[in-house]
Design a protein around this motif. Sequence first.
Motif, short mmCIF file in Angstrom:
data_model
loop_
_atom_site.label_atom_id
_atom_site.label_comp_id
_atom_site.label_asym_id
_atom_site.label_seq_id
_atom_site.Cartn_x
_atom_site.Cartn_y
_atom_site.Cartn_z
N ILE A 59 0.73 -1.22 -0.02
CA ILE A 59 -0.01 0.07 0.19
C ILE A 59 0.81 1.27 -0.01
N ASP A 60 2.06 1.21 0.76
CA ASP A 60 2.74 2.33 0.66
C ASP A 60 3.64 2.69 -0.44
N ALA A 61 3.87 1.55 -1.10
CA ALA A 61 4.76 1.74 -2.14
C ALA A 61 3.72 2.53 -3.36
N ILE A 62 2.62 2.55 -3.32
CA ILE A 62 2.00 3.33 -4.44
C ILE A 62 1.15 4.49 -3.73
N ALA A 63 1.69 4.82 -2.54
CA ALA A 63 1.23 6.40 -1.96
C ALA A 63 1.65 7.36 -2.79
N GLY A 64 2.60 7.46 -3.42
CA GLY A 64 2.85 8.67 -4.18
C GLY A 64 2.05 9.01 -5.51
N PHE A 65 1.27 7.92 -5.81
CA PHE A 65 0.50 8.10 -7.08
C PHE A 65 -0.97 8.83 -6.51
N PRO A 66 -1.64 9.72 -7.47
CA PRO A 66 -2.59 10.32 -7.32
C PRO A 66 -3.86 9.70 -6.56
N ASP A 67 -4.58 9.97 -5.54
CA ASP A 67 -5.89 9.26 -5.17
C ASP A 67 -6.80 9.40 -6.37
N GLY A 68 -7.71 8.33 -6.14
CA GLY A 68 -8.71 7.99 -6.93
C GLY A 68 -9.31 6.62 -7.10
N ALA A 69 -10.14 6.51 -7.89
CA ALA A 69 -10.72 5.02 -7.89
C ALA A 69 -9.59 3.98 -8.11
N ALA A 70 -8.76 4.13 -8.69
CA ALA A 70 -7.85 3.18 -9.16
C ALA A 70 -7.05 2.67 -8.02
N LYS A 71 -6.51 3.72 -7.17
CA LYS A 71 -5.61 3.80 -5.92
C LYS A 71 -6.48 3.05 -4.99
N ALA A 72 -7.72 3.48 -4.83
CA ALA A 72 -8.70 3.11 -3.66
C ALA A 72 -8.87 1.52 -4.08
N ALA A 73 -9.17 1.09 -5.28
CA ALA A 73 -9.34 -0.28 -5.76
C ALA A 73 -8.22 -0.90 -5.42
N MET A 74 -6.76 -0.55 -5.66
CA MET A 74 -5.61 -1.47 -5.26
C MET A 74 -5.37 -1.62 -4.06
N VAL A 75 -5.87 -0.37 -3.15
CA VAL A 75 -5.42 -0.53 -1.73
C VAL A 75 -6.32 -1.47 -1.13
N GLU A 76 -7.63 -1.42 -1.63
CA GLU A 76 -8.68 -2.40 -0.76
C GLU A 76 -8.10 -3.87 -1.44
N ALA A 77 -7.74 -3.89 -2.70
CA ALA A 77 -7.37 -5.46 -3.12
C ALA A 77 -6.16 -5.95 -2.30
N VAL A 78 -5.38 -5.21 -1.58
CA VAL A 78 -4.26 -5.64 -0.78
C VAL A 78 -5.05 -6.00 0.79
N GLU A 79 -6.09 -5.10 1.14
CA GLU A 79 -6.98 -5.55 2.34
C GLU A 79 -7.57 -6.91 2.00
N PHE A 80 -8.20 -6.82 1.01
CA PHE A 80 -8.76 -8.10 0.66
C PHE A 80 -7.96 -9.37 0.66
N ALA A 81 -6.71 -9.14 0.05
CA ALA A 81 -5.89 -10.31 0.19
C ALA A 81 -5.39 -10.81 1.41
#
Lengths: 336, 336
Positions: A309-331
């Motif tokens: 999650i922290d690795a992609i912290a520098g990318f802009p917030d938005g649907a893509a980032k939220a989905a990628m964060v939640e995918a980790v949480e899901f995993a």
Amino acid sequence: MTATVHRLRKAAPSLDPMLALVAGDMNAVNAVILDRMQSQIPLIPELAGHLIAGGGKRMRPMLTLASARLIGYTGTRHHRLAAAVEFIHTATLLHDDVVDGSDLRRGRRTANIIWGNPASVLVGDFLFSRSFELMVEDGSLKVLKILSNASAVIAEGEVNQLTAARRVDLGEDRYLDIIGAKTAALFAAACRIAAVVAERPEAEETALDAYGRNLGIAFQLVDDAIDYVSDAGTMGKDAGDDFREGKMTLPVILAHARGTPEERQFWKDAVEGRRDSDADFAHAVELVQRSRAVDDTLARARHYGQRAIDAIAGFPDGAAKAAMVEAVEFAVARAY
Amino acid sequence: MTATVHRLRKAAPSLDPMLALVAGDMNAVNAVILDRMQSQIPLIPELAGHLIAGGGKRMRPMLTLASARLIGYTGTRHHRLAAAVEFIHTATLLHDDVVDGSDLRRGRRTANIIWGNPASVLVGDFLFSRSFELMVEDGSLKVLKILSNASAVIAEGEVNQLTAARRVDLGEDRYLDIIGAKTAALFAAACRIAAVVAERPEAEETALDAYGRNLGIAFQLVDDAIDYVSDAGTMGKDAGDDFREGKMTLPVILAHARGTPEERQFWKDAVEGRRDSDADFAHAVELVQRSRAVDDTLARARHYGQRAIDAIAGFPDGAAKAAMVEAVEFAVARAY
């Protein structure tokens, strides 16, 4: 403005946002997959289709597609490359099932059981070659380098795992080397190539690589923990499968290291194939619970999940980032 | 000046001129092979080295090197690519031996017998990935396309052969499709890539491709004929190996087609695995001799051999061309 700090949360996370994010692209990827697994030799699409249509989550191509969204890529080159990634993964699964002598995957009979080991080996080789053909059609030497290297690393990791089989004193470091190679390398490459086709700076490649790699490790750790959790089922694998195969995973490594001499002997017997009854498995579950080996395996998974999650912290917030964060949480939440 | 017309001759031909032609380059190729089969996982170089050091003739890399000589290429890019070709071939052999359950190759125990099928499958995958890494380092997308396509064709050919196994009514055409894919495709690609790195016109690529393809078919036909010639040994394979495995080859196809109903039943029983004694093999040898099936298999081989020689007729005469012509003569003369 301060950047949003994403942290693992407790609420039940879902893969749905990521599935929704990439749904349109995934249709395009599926079309490539179906088209390119064809052959004039009927056994090839028949066998490949069994696995490809067999309920897999298309996790790796999904990561390519989500990563492309994250960085705002609007082209279509990643469709073909995501299919190439899935072909590499499918080839690996076919060969894995031969190597492990598996008879079930995701609750279905494995290809090697239905069509035999020879067919599984050869169709795996075909899909692997086809994946390189897809990459060559795309034409990026950088993508070819990333994925040929990932493929070599995966194969090395598989051989490493093979030579580590049934060695109860494997150690956490070597175990991490193995899953880093056999699982995380392709997750990392799948994410990284999105930055390559989008011609983004090296730092974004590295960030996406780190996201995929850490997610891959977390994913594998949870997979290994699930084997010792009785109400498993999310993975389509049965609790105890790894145990009965004497597979060395982190729960075993930790429970063995933390055990009494008698318990260590039990684990040694188990991984050497002398303990595979239901009673043995029940005892194993008790030991991994008592030693907190499963809890700590999951804690390790959360550590890698947070790093993803922290690795992609520098990318802009938005649907893509939220989905990628939640995918980790899901995993990392699958085992709860 | 009239061009020299090379024709198959009767004197005992030798591979020595080709070996001499490429000796210096082959040292460079061997250095790449030894360097790039290394891995931090000791089993990989151990297993790969068994096969790579195991008395193979390095026929395919030799063809790349000889082809480069023929067209006057003076660079060194082909060393790495010839090593990549040998890695693809080695990976194929490792998987073939698993698929066929072979226990001997070139008179030595096969890797799958010594280290087991899982290790052979995985080290094959490693070498295959490594071959693509070598190609990527070279950086020619055209070479990558040729060799990834050849790899897919080889795998398709292997699956085709697998589904054709034990079918006595296979037919010569399908048999030719199979050996065209599983043997000749890599011979063709090995030759062709020399023209690519030398940046020669398309027609020279095509000519070298045709040389390799026809030589590959001739080579395989003679290989199949040798199985029914009692004093075999040049190949390090024993007469009768194919017969006892029920392998469908051209001598069987011809002897079956030309046989009486009783003889046809014999061949059907043989390829279906019900005839594998020494007496059965002696009978098989008698039948293939009587029906001229071996003679005509060799006649077919000479046909493709002549086509290979004619394919390179347009290149300048010299040591390279003479060696390549004699290599064909050697290939088709092995069974006499």
